[in-house]
Write a protein that holds these residues in place. Structure first.
Motif, PDB file in Angstrom:
ATOM      1  N   ALA A   1       5.848  -5.470  -4.627  1.00 56.98           N
ATOM      2  CA  ALA A   1       5.113  -5.420  -3.360  1.00 56.98           C
ATOM      3  C   ALA A   1       3.608  -5.310  -3.582  1.00 56.98           C
ATOM      4  O   ALA A   1       2.824  -5.918  -2.851  1.00 56.98           O
ATOM      5  N   LEU A   2       3.182  -4.560  -4.600  1.00 52.33           N
ATOM      6  CA  LEU A   2       1.755  -4.302  -4.774  1.00 52.33           C
ATOM      7  C   LEU A   2       1.086  -5.204  -5.797  1.00 52.33           C
ATOM      8  O   LEU A   2      -0.117  -5.463  -5.689  1.00 52.33           O
TER       9      LEU A   2
ATOM     10  N   THR B   1       1.612   0.742 -14.026  1.00 54.00           N
ATOM     11  CA  THR B   1       1.726  -0.609 -13.473  1.00 54.00           C
ATOM     12  C   THR B   1       0.488  -0.968 -12.673  1.00 54.00           C
ATOM     13  O   THR B   1      -0.073  -2.072 -12.814  1.00 54.00           O
ATOM     14  N   MET B   2       0.047  -0.050 -11.821  1.00 48.04           N
ATOM     15  CA  MET B   2      -1.131  -0.313 -11.003  1.00 48.04           C
ATOM     16  C   MET B   2      -2.387  -0.449 -11.862  1.00 48.04           C
ATOM     17  O   MET B   2      -3.216  -1.345 -11.649  1.00 48.04           O
TER      18      MET B   2
ATOM     19  N   LEU C   1       6.369  -7.356 -12.388  1.00 46.25           N
ATOM     20  CA  LEU C   1       7.363  -6.360 -12.759  1.00 46.25           C
ATOM     21  C   LEU C   1       6.675  -5.062 -13.174  1.00 46.25           C
ATOM     22  O   LEU C   1       5.496  -5.057 -13.543  1.00 46.25           O
ATOM     23  N   PRO C   2       7.398  -3.951 -13.124  1.00 48.79           N
ATOM     24  CA  PRO C   2       6.791  -2.674 -13.527  1.00 48.79           C
ATOM     25  C   PRO C   2       6.486  -2.658 -15.018  1.00 48.79           C
ATOM     26  O   PRO C   2       7.092  -3.392 -15.810  1.00 48.79           O
ATOM     27  N   HIS C   3       5.548  -1.800 -15.373  1.00 42.82           N
ATOM     28  CA  HIS C   3       5.121  -1.690 -16.769  1.00 42.82           C
ATOM     29  C   HIS C   3       5.103  -0.232 -17.179  1.00 42.82           C
ATOM     30  O   HIS C   3       4.699   0.644 -16.402  1.00 42.82           O
ATOM     31  N   LEU C   4       5.561   0.040 -18.393  1.00 40.07           N
ATOM     32  CA  LEU C   4       5.492   1.384 -18.962  1.00 40.07           C
ATOM     33  C   LEU C   4       5.076   1.245 -20.419  1.00 40.07           C
ATOM     34  O   LEU C   4       5.745   0.554 -21.184  1.00 40.07           O
ATOM     35  N   PRO C   5       3.958   1.858 -20.809  1.00 36.80           N
ATOM     36  CA  PRO C   5       3.523   1.769 -22.211  1.00 36.80           C
ATOM     37  C   PRO C   5       4.621   2.236 -23.147  1.00 36.80           C
ATOM     38  O   PRO C   5       5.324   3.209 -22.863  1.00 36.80           O
TER      39      PRO C   5
ATOM     40  N   GLY D   1       0.800  -1.216   0.000  1.00 37.14           N
ATOM     41  CA  GLY D   1       0.000   0.000   0.000  1.00 37.14           C
ATOM     42  C   GLY D   1       0.828   1.259   0.000  1.00 37.14           C
ATOM     43  O   GLY D   1       1.842   1.388  -0.678  1.00 37.14           O
ATOM     44  N   ASP D   2       0.367   2.233   0.819  1.00 38.41           N
ATOM     45  CA  ASP D   2       1.028   3.531   0.876  1.00 38.41           C
ATOM     46  C   ASP D   2       2.457   3.418   1.399  1.00 38.41           C
ATOM     47  O   ASP D   2       3.329   4.194   1.005  1.00 38.41           O
TER      48      ASP D   2
END
Length: 833
Positions: free
Chosen positions: A794-795, A535-536, A799-803, A453-454
């Motif tokens: 964590a969330l 990503t979220m 893995l992170p995503h970027l268009p 979370g935060d």
């Protein structure tokens, strides 16, 4: 001449600076120090207009950005819920729409946290009789609010109207403009905003009167109590004072009567509140106070980020501006100027430049803010209904404090950059500090993987700032290491321009590092801000698609009605509300308001699949149960059979048994509750959606992910701030490279004189631009990817995503900015000014 009288003299900018070997010489320095400093500063400003122009632009933009944020913070701090329905009431008695929790952090005093409640906290009906007996009360009018619906059954023209009793209309007051008041159950008075006329039929009721005011339906008191559906309690009581009774006096009497009667609300059993002034609006617009608190927190966090970015930007620019004058500074020291005079002259220069720039930026923010703020408030659904965000004229006086803060930051940067002039040292302390910051940033990123979370977002943000700061300190060494890798290819494959590039980089690693820092800053900042949200959103959308297995979706109706439709085999109501969770984080108490869904357990099969990993959702058919998202279950250390303590939307405390743990919490929220458990604690316990499954269904169902309250507002504000900070960092890249380019004109002219052609010099600059772009993007990618990966893992567990379009935009902006910064300053012939 005696030893005491032996003197040496020098000239500093045309001003005699006497240095004596005895105490009298110190006195001489003090006597002429200020005029020397003033003259040095004045002549330096004229001689280095290009350098200070870059600093001027950065300070002006920083001041404008901070000014807008300061005005937004001030407006949000003054914000309140709009008073409409209770405008004529001197005092409004209502439930406490806040919940509090007190805990003791490690090694500290007890601390209390509060959170706003978004569902109505009702009060006992007995309060009406108590208040009517208070001296000075002309009337105590009970208020019931409810929703009147027309249509339904899944029809597309279903409509909903706010409803109240006609007697409560006098609290505004809303008066009849046509017709009469309602006298029986099938009659209603329509608010003028509804556009109905006497004789019309609305929601199955005959309009017998029209009153001024917004769109609403007013019914008899008995009908209002029935439609409200909570016998024995009321939403609020509005008090009309006797003529001549001051509000303060009446408030004190009401407060005393409530305390004496010992009345408590019907949810958490808290004392009732007596509201006056702007506080009355909180009893009308329940979502406004929590949204205001969230907006304040968001703006405060963003302001801190802006200050940190501004310090990095200004530090890079000022350090480069002063570094280019190292030879001049050494000359001044050699002819008798003291280090203190040199620092003071630099401070006076930057104060003049920053003072004018900061005032200009403050004026710009005063002009821009009202337009932006009005546009934000005009966006339907962005600012919650009823939230007033005033901007009184005196609020703009605070811009002077913002300008002073920016000047102070710039002056502080100068003091650090100009310390110990003439003795630059070997940079050992700088290198150690940079390495420590990199290690600390990596540690913060690692911490983010263990939180959620935060807390995970905060740890990832701290890691980004720390890593960028470390790279700023280690810029020369990073540039040197990168050039060491590229040195041989440049010399072998780049021809004469390549050899010139390699030689220049080896001789001026500090200059190259200064150019690299802002490129890393803009790359990492844009990467983190854009990728975190993407990503979220991607993970939540994927979970929503997987979780929504229904064939049909309806609004404006109930599962009970939908089940009667031909071909429907199963259906579930989906109620949307929120709960408040109390917990500690690193020993510090916190209250989180989280979105939740209420569902029918028997209707989940074929309509909603939360992705159960433990337990059974059939348990939600019993009262006092809850299903918990996997990440939240791990954080709370619960499993099926454990219990969770929550406060429902109206503050009612509940101890619920965990019957299942599910994995798709990004789409469905952290908790699933039985509809029957959630509905009695909602202001409007009507399904937000009905999901159904059946044979022959063909209409596609659009998946929906739950969102936290104020998410749209936060998203728009964050987007605007990201764009503004991104602009500031781009300006930093351009300004830093412009400074470096202006200082290189003599070097480039010398290369021309020794035989380098214009084409070779252009190719050399092109190679440098390519080196800065590639290295800056690579280092920025590494700096941003570390906290981003921790945050995403964590969330979302991935893995992170970027268009690709956004990634291409970042690379394109960096490339264009670097090329412009490298080439434009050296296009003009002649020495820099």
């Amino acid at each position: 001449m005696s030893r005491a009288g032996k003197r040496t003299s020098g000239v500093s900018g045309g001003v005699a600076v006497d240095r004596a070997s005895g105490g009298s010489g110190d006195l001489a320095v003090r006597r002429v120090g200020n005029p020397a400093v003033r003259l040095l500063a004045a002549r330096s400003l004229r001689a280095h207009r290009t350098a200070w122009a870059a600093v001027f632009a950065a300070v002006a933009v920083t001041s404008a950005l901070l000014g807008v944020l300061a005005l937004a913070l001030g407006s949000a701090a003054l914000g309140h819920a709009r008073v409409e329905r209770y405008a004529a009431a001197s005092v409004v008695v209502a439930g406490d729409q806040e919940v509090s929790w007190t805990a003791t952090p490690w090694g500290s005093e007890p601390r209390t946290e509060t959170a706003g409640l978004t569902e109505r906290v009702r009060i006992p009906g007995a309060a009406v009789d108590v208040l009517r007996a208070v001296p000075g009360v002309r009337e105590a009018v009970p208020d019931h609010t409810f929703v009147v619906r027309e249509g339904g059954g899944g029809s597309t023209d279903a409509r909903a109207y706010p409803g109240r009793s006609w007697e409560a209309a006098r609290l505004a007051p809303y008066r009849l403009t046509d017709g009469r008041e309602p006298r029986q159950a099938g009659e209603t008075v329509a608010g003028a905003g509804l556009g109905a006329a006497v004789g019309d039929t609305v929601a199955g009721r005959t309009v017998v009167g029209v009153a001024d005011g917004p769109a609403a339906l007013y019914v008899t008191a008995g009908e209002a109590r029935r439609l409200a559906g909570h016998p024995g309690s009321v939403d609020a009581v509005g008090i009309l004072a006797e003529p001549g009774v001051p509000v303060d006096t009446l408030h004190a009497r009401v407060r005393a009567a409530l305390d004496e009667a010992g009345l408590k609300d019907t949810a958490a059993g808290q004392p009732l509140r007596a509201l006056t002034g702007d506080g009355r609006g909180g009893a009308e617009h329940l979502g406004a106070p929590p949204a205001r608190a969230e907006l304040l927190q968001l703006l405060a966090a963003v302001s801190g980020t802006v200050v940190l970015v501004a310090v990095l930007v200004l530090a890079s620019l000022v350090a480069q501006a002063l570094q280019q004058r190292a030879a001049e500074r050494d000359l001044l020291l050699s002819i008798g100027a003291t280090p203190r005079q040199v620092r003071a002259a630099a401070g006076r220069e930057v104060t003049r430049v920053a003072g004018a720039a900061a005032l200009l930026g403050a004026l710009a923010s005063a002009a821009v803010f009202p337009v932006l703020w009005s546009a934000l408030r005009a966006r339907t659904g962005v600012v919650p209904e009823g939230l007033e965000l005033p901007t009184p004229p005196w609020l703009f006086v605070g811009l002077l404090a913002v300008a002073a803060l920016v000047v102070g930051l710039t002056r502080l940067v100068v003091l650090v950059a100009a310390r110990r002039p003439g003795r630059p040292g070997k940079g050992g302390a700088r290198r150690v500090t940079g390495i420590v910051l990199l290690v600390a940033g990596a540690g913060s990123a690692g911490t983010a993987t263990l939180q959620g979370g935060d807390a995970a977002a905060a740890a990832a943000g701290a890691a980004t700032v720390t890593l960028v700061a470390g790279c700023a300190l280690l810029g020369p060494w990073i540039a040197g290491a990168a050039m060491a890798v590229l040195d041989r290819p440049l010399r072998r494959l780049g021809g004469a321009p390549g050899r010139l590039t390699a030689a220049g980089a080896g001789a001026h690693s500090r200059r190259l590092g200064a150019a690299l820092v802002p490129v890393v800053l803009v790359t990492s900042f844009a990467l983190v801000q854009l990728s975190a949200g993407a990503t979220m959103e991607r993970a939540a959308a994927a979970q929503a698609r997987a979780a929504t297995t229904a064939d049909l979706a309806f609004t404006g109706t109930t599962a009970e009605r939908v089940r009667r439709l031909p071909g429907v085999e199963t259906a579930t109501d989906v109620l949307r509300s929120s709960v408040v969770l109390a917990r500690t984080e690193a020993g510090t108490p916190r209250l989180d308001r989280l979105p939740v869904l209420g569902v029918d357990a028997e209707g989940l099969a074929g309509t909603l699949d939360p992705g159960v990993v433990a337990g059974d959702l059939d348990g939600l058919g019993r009262a006092g149960t809850v299903a918990v998202g996997a990440a939240m279950a791990e954080s709370l250390e619960v499993e099926p059979g454990s219990t969770v303590e929550l406060r429902l939307g109206d503050g009612t405390p509940k101890r619920l048994e965990v019957v299942a743990v599910y994995e798709r919490s990004l789409a469905l929220g952290e908790f699933l509750l039985p509809k029957a458990e959630l509905a009695p604690h909602m202001s409007d316990p009507y399904p937000a959606r009905v999901l159904a499954a059946g044979a022959g269904a063909s209409a596609p169902v659009v998946p929906e992910a739950v969102t936290t309250p104020g998410a749209e507002l936060n998203g728009i504000v964050s987007t605007g701030i990201v764009a503004a900070i991104g602009g500031l960092t781009v300006l930093s890249v351009l300004s830093t490279l412009a400074l470096i380019g202006a200082g290189r004109r003599g070097e480039l002219e010398l290369l021309r004189q020794v035989g380098a052609s214009a084409g070779q010099l252009r190719r050399m600059l092109g190679l440098e631009a390519g080196f800065l772009t590639a290295t800056g993007l690579l280092v920025g990618l590494v700096v941003g990817a570390l906290p981003l990966t921790a945050f995403a893992w964590a969330l979302t567990g991935g893995l992170p995503h970027l268009p690709p379009a956004q990634a291409g935009t970042i690379a394109g902006v960096v490339l264009v900015t670097v090329v412009a910064g490298v080439f434009l300053p050296v296009v003009r012939r002649g020495p820099g000014r």
